[in-house]
Design a protein around this motif. Structure first.
Motif, PDB file in Angstrom:
ATOM      1  N   THR A 322      -1.164  -5.083  -4.842  1.00 67.49           N
ATOM      2  CA  THR A 322      -1.922  -4.080  -4.089  1.00 67.49           C
ATOM      3  C   THR A 322      -1.139  -3.644  -2.846  1.00 67.49           C
ATOM      4  OG1 THR A 322      -3.883  -5.252  -4.778  1.00 67.49           O
ATOM      5  CG2 THR A 322      -4.175  -3.578  -3.084  1.00 67.49           C
ATOM      6  N   LEU A 324      -0.359  -1.484   0.733  1.00 69.88           N
ATOM      7  CA  LEU A 324      -0.895  -0.794   1.902  1.00 69.88           C
ATOM      8  C   LEU A 324       0.220  -0.498   2.899  1.00 69.88           C
ATOM      9  CD1 LEU A 324      -3.126  -3.078   4.118  1.00 69.88           C
ATOM     10  CD2 LEU A 324      -1.719  -3.985   2.336  1.00 69.88           C
ATOM     11  N   ALA A 369      -6.968  -9.099  -3.726  1.00 68.94           N
ATOM     12  CA  ALA A 369      -6.773  -7.811  -3.051  1.00 68.94           C
ATOM     13  C   ALA A 369      -6.988  -6.705  -4.061  1.00 68.94           C
ATOM     14  CB  ALA A 369      -5.371  -7.717  -2.459  1.00 68.94           C
ATOM     15  N   HIS A 371      -8.102  -2.157  -4.387  1.00 68.59           N
ATOM     16  CA  HIS A 371      -8.450  -0.900  -3.734  1.00 68.59           C
ATOM     17  C   HIS A 371      -9.895  -0.567  -4.028  1.00 68.59           C
ATOM     18  CE1 HIS A 371      -4.435   0.571  -2.502  1.00 68.59           C
ATOM     19  NE2 HIS A 371      -4.045  -0.299  -3.414  1.00 68.59           N
ATOM     20  N   VAL A 376      -8.437  -0.827   1.325  1.00 66.79           N
ATOM     21  CA  VAL A 376      -7.951  -2.025   0.668  1.00 66.79           C
ATOM     22  C   VAL A 376      -8.894  -3.157   1.049  1.00 66.79           C
ATOM     23  CG1 VAL A 376      -6.069  -3.671   0.495  1.00 66.79           C
ATOM     24  CG2 VAL A 376      -5.576  -1.259   0.753  1.00 66.79           C
ATOM     25  N   LEU A 472      -6.194   2.386   4.087  1.00 64.07           N
ATOM     26  CA  LEU A 472      -4.894   2.468   3.421  1.00 64.07           C
ATOM     27  C   LEU A 472      -3.799   2.851   4.407  1.00 64.07           C
ATOM     28  CD1 LEU A 472      -5.444   4.290   0.039  1.00 64.07           C
ATOM     29  CD2 LEU A 472      -4.452   2.049   0.428  1.00 64.07           C
TER      30      LEU A 472
END
Lengths: 771, 155
Positions: A322, A324, A369, A371, A376, A472
């Motif tokens: 994930t 970010l 983790a 979205h 997030v 994000l």
């Protein structure tokens, strides 16, 4: 080669970074070595070459590329001798070093393509390097070339444990099957020639090695070195800013073209819309990094901590890919580590306790983790003992964070939320792991600073989950646009809970704004929501109050309602810093340009709530009740109320238990007395106004009631028109206007106020007659 | 100061009865009055924020900064946008824009003693031009006006 694992899928990210870095270093190395030949005694050059080779050696050892490690290890020895001046750089040594670079390059190439070292021959160059170190070991240089590979073959067997003895046997067979083995031939040729013709083959070798590899790379994939570049973060930030501007301009164009009839223009604007969105996404991606970067150090933290606390912990990580924004990644590093430490230290039980509770001895700590709706979410959950609301509540009382009485009114979720208060700690004793009472509040503060939020869920005996929500990216944020005094203001949506619009009182909804201890509040689904008026905060003219627009916000754990003139729209905005002339102005977090091209200020919600607290004195409904219940107030606290049209009366706080509000429907009649059901009892209502002989309004939709209770007697409700404030003041009584039921008058807060004689009033009320 | 004559070009403007100038190299552009966004709670010299082709520029009221009364005429002030080293820009609101004037460093003098009030602090010096005195604004101090305001408030 088609069945061989291709690099990106076959190798993990560490290896990928290693390759990119090594390729860069090798280019540098080539240049440095050539430069070194010109000035053989340059210490800085030698040191830099040594470092490069040392780095490659270290990482290849770590990644178990044994061949690479061996070659660089011998090379490193040679270089350290050169660096320390034990060895003089001769053209021969330079050549051998360059050969080493070539072999390293060949090895890297194979690793990139197949994920493994393959069978690039390293023995020859190792031997050549060894000879440099110890010329006596090899009797004659020309002969050395041929026997070298054979001599070193056992070494290869010894160290290359993974491939084992099969290596030798596979060699010839793979020569036919594997295309990359082609590389072996030129390398070997070159190496064997090398000692004979020292200087010349070096450049040739590069070509020989690379040539066979290139066609495959072209078909397969671009080489790592070509497919990724390093970019200055500043440049990315600048790109991000410019894309932000583009998005804003796009918004304007789309807004204007929507009003026009030109089909072509509309088509073009739609296309612009699309491209700008994609570009924005693309540029945002360049700044994205997987959360794994932050997680990678956690296994070690958990392991060490587990050992320290005598707990067995299994760490499960889900969604490590994930991504970010990198600045956010940096910001969540410490809070996440803290949460993980907390989970191990507080959350999980010792193996013995776990077994006793019927759980596996090994506790599980899960990091997840993913979205979700443009944010997030990172969850840290454990299957430990869970949080005990009773224990947390008691601790919070011990720590002086809340009073017993407040605690009794709190929902379980609110009790759990107490752990985020500054100064909270449940640890029975202070260890070096936790228990110092700083922690969760810092976690929350840090997460909220980057526009995120933290909440906690826990089931006693089954475990806890802390959920961290992070935006994000910080560059472009969704915002609510509101209007006040003709100007637009933006409110970041992360703080936004809901919008409440209440039409005027003419609709018969009753008074919308009440005052508790002088602080305006709104009753939202049974809860008191402190209100902050944007007009007051910004010192602007008050809007007309035909309808009330309340923006319900949450900041630093406090909910409050921001009353604005009008709610306009939601928009994506690019946050721009304020110029230094206005940076110090409170209440604003930045500025932006809205879709219509005007500048709008972004409200600093955290700052506003602070400011509101300072201005309004006691902002939260909680703290108002706290004032009522606290002992200090009993002494000479006064509750200031309005009765009748404009008369102010003050009630000594002595036996006042609570402030309540009842609607017309709650009121029942027993004989000619008004009563309400209050906590399982009947409570008689008395209108203070009429009791005092003042013109009082007997019928309203809602009644503000001061509940009086003396030593377990039946409660009595004093009805007033409005509760204005709680003050503490020495009374300077004057006899002016003394009447029955009044102690006298005094000037409070600049107003003449009648001080109610409570015992007389109670007696009168109980007796059912006027004094 | 060098004996050789050094030529400088000043962008000139008037505020009330003051004839002021700043070095042309410091001026980004001169634009007519723009609608601006008021910043509540800001010091009075901050008139608002304007959108200058995507750049957010803070407009400072030179009259109020110099301690002059508000303009009596209905004429709108003009924005003289000054570049700031730190990638920021501020706009100075002036009554009227004048010509770009060539001046000789030799004609430069210290702040005339007759100049008093806040203006004295914000002016570097003066050029004696035929018939009038051209005051050179200290753009750095002008942009740090908020600091002055704070210092005054806390004093």
């Amino acid at each position: 080669m088609s069945d061989a694992p291709v690099f990106a899928d076959g190798l993990d990210e560490i290896a990928q970074e290693f390759l990119v870095e090594s390729y860069e270093n090798l280019d540098e190395l080539d240049r440095a070595l050539v430069a070194l030949e010109k000035e053989p005694n340059s210490r800085p050059l030698l040191a830099s070459i040594f470092r490069t080779i040392h780095t490659i050696k270290g990482t290849s050892g770590f990644l178990a590329f044994n061949g690479l490690e061996r070659v660089t290890h011998v090379g490193e020895n040679v270089l350290s001798r050169l660096r320390d001046g034990h060895l003089e750089l001769t053209p021969e040594i330079a050549t051998v070093l360059l050969q080493m670079v070539d072999v390293v390059r060949a090895l890297l190439g194979t690793i990139e393509q197949t994920g493994a070292e393959g069978d690039v021959d390293t023995a020859a160059v190792e031997a050549a390097l060894a000879r440099v170190l110890d010329p006596q070991a090899a009797p004659a240089e020309p002969e050395a070339a041929a026997p070298a590979p054979a001599e070193d073959a056992p070494v290869l067997d010894d160290t290359d444990a993974a491939d084992g003895a099969a290596d030798e046997a596979d060699g010839p067979a793979e020569l036919l099957a594997k295309p990359d083995v082609e590389e072996e031939t030129p390398v070997q040729q070159v190496l064997e020639k090398a000692p004979v013709a020292p200087a010349a083959p070096a450049p040739a070798a590069v070509e020989h090695v690379d040539a066979p590899a290139h066609p495959e790379e072209g078909e397969q994939r671009r080489s790592i070195a070509d497919s990724s570049i390093r970019v200055d973060v500043g440049l990315l930030d600048q790109l991000m800013r410019m894309v932000g501007e583009l998005v804003l301009t796009r918004n304007q164009v789309v807004q204007y073209t929507a009003d026009l009839q030109n089909v072509e223009l509309q088509r073009a604007s739609q296309r612009l819309n699309l491209i700008a969105s994609e570009l924005q996404e693309g540029v945002m991606k360049t700044r994205m990094q997987p959360i794994e970067g932050v997680w990678s150090r956690l296994p070690r933290v958990v392991r060490d901590l587990g050992a320290q606390c005598g707990k067995q912990v299994k760490l499960v990580m889900e969604g490590r890919e994930t991504e970010l924004d990198r600045t956010l990644l940096e910001a969540v590093k410490d809070p996440l580590t803290h949460l993980v430490r907390n989970a191990v230290d507080h959350g999980l039980e010792t193996p013995a306790d776990r077994v006793a509770a019927g759980k596996p001895a090994e506790g599980t700590l899960t990091l997840k983790a993913y979205h979700e709706s443009g944010q997030v979410v990172v969850e840290v959950s454990d299957d430990g003992r869970g949080m005990d609301p009773v224990r947390i509540g008691n601790k919070a009382v011990d720590n002086g964070l809340v009073s017993r009485e407040q605690l009794g009114r709190m929902a379980e979720r609110e009790v759990l939320d107490l752990i985020f208060r500054p100064g909270f700690s449940t640890a029975e004793q202070v260890t070096n792991v936790s228990g110092r009472g700083v922690g969760m509040d810092v976690v929350r503060t840090n997460i909220e600073k980057i526009g995120g939020s933290v909440d906690i869920q826990s089931v006693l005996g089954e475990g806890s989950t802390v959920r961290v929500r992070i935006p994000l990216t910080l560059a472009i944020i969704p915002a609510l646009v509101v209007r006040q005094g003709g100007e637009m203001y933006c409110i970041p949506q992360v703080s936004l809970l809901e919008l409440v619009r209440i039409e005027g009182e003419s609709e018969g909804v009753g008074p919308q704004i009440e005052h508790v201890a002088g602080a305006p509040v709104h009753r939202l689904r049974g809860n008191l929501l402190p209100l902050v008026f944007l007009s007051e905060q910004l010192e602007l003219a008050r809007e007309s109050r035909e309808a009330l627009n309340i923006v319900v916000l949450q900041s630093e754990g406090t909910q409050f309602g921001l009353v604005v003139e009008d709610v306009v729209d939601t928009q994506e905005i690019v946050v721009r810093p304020l110029s230094r002339q206005i940076k110090h102005v409170e209440g604003f977090a930045g500025a932006t340009i809205t879709g219509d091209g005007r500048v709008a200020l972004i409200l600093d919600i955290a700052g506003l709530s602070q400011r509101a607290k300072a201005v309004g004195g006691s902002l939260s409904a909680m703290s108002i009740e706290e004032q009522l219940s606290s002992e200090d107030w009993d002494a000479n606290g006064l509750l200031v109320c309005r009765v009748g049209e404009d008369r102010r009366v003050a009630l000594p706080m002595g036996d006042i238990a609570r402030l309540e509000e009842f609607s017309d429907g709650d009121i029942e009649h027993a004989g000619d007395t008004q009563v309400v059901q209050y906590r399982g009892e009947l409570m008689k209502l008395v209108h203070v106004g009429s009791l005092l002989g003042l013109a009082g309004q007997m019928h309203a939709d809602r009644y503000s009631v001061v509940v009086h209770r003396h030593d377990g007697e039946q409660p009595l409700g004093f009805v007033v028109e409005e509760i204005l404030d709680v003050i503490e003041q020495e009374l300077q009584l004057s006899d002016v206007g003394t009447r029955g039921g009044l102690q006298g008058s005094a000037v409070l807060q600049g107003f003449v106020t009648d001080i109610v004689d409570i015992p007389a009033l109670v007696a009168a009320a109980r007796g059912g007659m006027y004094v | 100061m060098s004996e050789l004559s050094q030529l400088a070009q000043l962008c000139t403007f008037t505020v009330d009865d003051l004839y002021l100038g700043v070095d042309v190299t410091e001026v980004q552009e001169v634009i007519r009055y723009q609608a601006m966004t008021v910043v509540p709670l800001a010091p009075p010299v901050v008139r608002g924020l304007i959108n200058l082709r995507g750049q957010i520029v803070t407009a400072l009221d030179l009259r109020s900064m110099l301690g002059l009364p508000e303009a009596s005429s209905d004429e709108l002030p003009v924005n003289v946008v000054i570049r700031d080293g730190a990638d920021e820009a501020v706009s100075l609101l002036v009554d009227q824009i004048g010509d770009v004037v060539d001046v000789d460093e030799i004609a430069f003098e210290d702040v005339p003693p007759t100049l008093t009030g806040p203006a004295r602090e914000l002016v570097l010096g003066a050029y004696k031009l035929p018939g009038r005195l051209l005051l050179v604004l200290d753009t750095r101090k002008v942009q740090d006006v908020h600091l002055r305001g704070l210092a005054a408030a806390s004093a």
